[in-house]
Structures are given as C-alpha cells and as structure tokens.
Design an enzyme around this catalytic site. Structure first.
Site, short mmCIF file in Angstrom:
data_model
loop_
_atom_site.label_atom_id
_atom_site.label_comp_id
_atom_site.label_asym_id
_atom_site.label_seq_id
_atom_site.Cartn_x
_atom_site.Cartn_y
_atom_site.Cartn_z
N LYS A 1 0.82 -1.22 0.00
CA LYS A 1 0.00 0.00 0.00
C LYS A 1 0.85 1.26 0.00
CE LYS A 1 -2.59 -1.02 3.67
NZ LYS A 1 -3.65 -0.85 4.70
N LYS B 1 2.73 2.10 2.54
CA LYS B 1 2.79 2.60 3.92
C LYS B 1 3.83 1.78 4.68
CE LYS B 1 -1.44 4.00 5.97
NZ LYS B 1 -2.75 3.66 6.57
N1 CTP Z 1 -9.86 6.47 11.64
C1 CTP Z 1 -10.80 7.33 12.22
N2 CTP Z 1 -10.42 8.55 12.71
C2 CTP Z 1 -9.12 8.94 12.61
C3 CTP Z 1 -8.15 8.09 12.05
C4 CTP Z 1 -8.56 6.84 11.57
O1 CTP Z 1 -11.99 7.00 12.29
N3 CTP Z 1 -8.79 10.15 13.07
C5 CTP Z 1 -10.29 5.19 11.11
C6 CTP Z 1 -10.02 5.07 9.60
O2 CTP Z 1 -11.05 5.71 8.87
C7 CTP Z 1 -10.02 3.56 9.42
C8 CTP Z 1 -9.45 3.05 10.75
O3 CTP Z 1 -9.54 4.16 11.69
O4 CTP Z 1 -11.34 3.07 9.24
C9 CTP Z 1 -8.00 2.61 10.62
O5 CTP Z 1 -7.32 3.67 10.01
P1 CTP Z 1 -5.75 3.77 9.80
O6 CTP Z 1 -5.47 4.08 8.39
O7 CTP Z 1 -5.07 2.62 10.42
O8 CTP Z 1 -5.46 5.06 10.73
P2 CTP Z 1 -4.91 6.49 10.38
O9 CTP Z 1 -4.66 7.17 11.70
O10 CTP Z 1 -5.81 7.21 9.40
O11 CTP Z 1 -3.52 6.13 9.71
P3 CTP Z 1 -2.66 6.91 8.59
O12 CTP Z 1 -2.36 8.28 9.11
O13 CTP Z 1 -1.42 6.05 8.44
O14 CTP Z 1 -3.51 6.92 7.33
#
Ligand code: CTP
Length: 136
Positions: free
Chosen positions: A44, A46
């Site tokens: 992905k 990441k």
């Molecule tokens: N999520 C959420 N609120 C946030 C961050 C994440 O509701 N502030 C939700 C995402 O929409 C997803 C789940 O948590 O359904 C897992 O998201 P993930 O991508 O692991 O977390 P992120 O914090 O968004 O990570 P990144 O910054 O790496 O994208």
C-alpha cells in the site's frame, strides 16, 4: 447474531481508532478487525512504526473487538465476508464509495473519522521515521 468487519493498519493506536471500532461494534454483536500485515502495508506504500504482531495484539485486547485476522491483500474482502458470515462492512469516511461493490454481499457503511488525529500526524509530531520499525 450480527457480525461486523472493518480493516486498517492501526499503527500508533489512537483515540480515532478506538472510536471507530466502538461505533463499528455498536452496529452488531460481533466485531472482526482485519489488521494490515507489514507486507501488505508495503504494497500500500505505507510502513508502520509498530510491527503487525503488536498492532494485532493491541486491537485484540480491546473489549469491543471479538476477533482479529490479518489483512494480506486487496482482494480478500469478499472471501472474508463469506467465510466469517459478515453482515456489515465498515470503513471510515476516507474510503467513501470505494467499497460499494461489496453491497452485493453485505451492508456497507462508512463512519465519520475523528478529526485532528491520525497515525501519520503522530509520526510527524514525534519525529519518528516512518521507515524504521520498532522490534516489539
Ligand atoms: N480512523 C478514524 N479517525 C481517525 C483516524 C482513523 O476514524 N482520526 C479510522 C479510519 O477511517 C479507518 C481506521 O480508523 O477506518 C484505521 O485507520 P488507519 O489508516 O489505520 O489510521 P490512520 O490514523 O488514518 O492512519 P494513517 O495516518 O497512516 O492513514
């Protein structure tokens, strides 16, 4: 029995993660969380600070989570839905519309994200290198 499934990396576990998982569980009786493996994160584009085994252990330890499975590729969702008799597929609004094709198999719901927090933001704030994993 109503089974809910959701997917994510859940790196540097934060309150946005907790809230979406709590709300996902409230849509049914059983919550399955597919946590992205380190190898799939690489695909992905990441990379997580916390390795898969620890991210999966943290998510599995939450009272709202009934089961954790590995997310290993983009194409496993239909077979997961069938294998685990899933009724509701949940993702955050950042994925709005992207998984509507799954509505042939189960209900598809997008939940609002918590504003102001993300794993990426935490990494930037603490100055951690996103390419260096912690070995526990
Ligand atoms: N999520 C959420 N609120 C946030 C961050 C994440 O509701 N502030 C939700 C995402 O929409 C997803 C789940 O948590 O359904 C897992 O998201 P993930 O991508 O692991 O977390 P992120 O914090 O968004 O990570 P990144 O910054 O790496 O994208």
């Amino acid at each position: 029995m109503k089974t809910v499934i959701t997917y994510g990396t859940f790196d540097l576990f934060h309150v946005g993660h907790l809230r979406i998982l709590t709300r996902a569980k409230a849509l049914g009786n059983r919550l399955i969380v597919a946590v992205s493996t380190d190898e799939f994160n690489f695909v992905k584009g990441k990379s997580s600070v916390i390795p898969y085994a620890s991210r999966a252990e943290i998510v599995a330890g939450l009272s709202c989570v009934d089961q954790v499975i590995p997310e290993e590729n983009w194409d496993q969702k239909i077979s997961d839905i069938k294998n685990w008799s899933v009724d509701v597929f949940v993702m955050g609004h950042d994925w709005d519309g992207k998984f509507d094709y799954l509505s042939d198999y189960c209900e598809v719901t997008y939940l609002d994200r918590t504003s102001g927090v993300s794993s990426t933001m935490i990494k930037r704030t603490v100055g951690a290198s996103s390419s260096s994993a912690i070995g526990f």
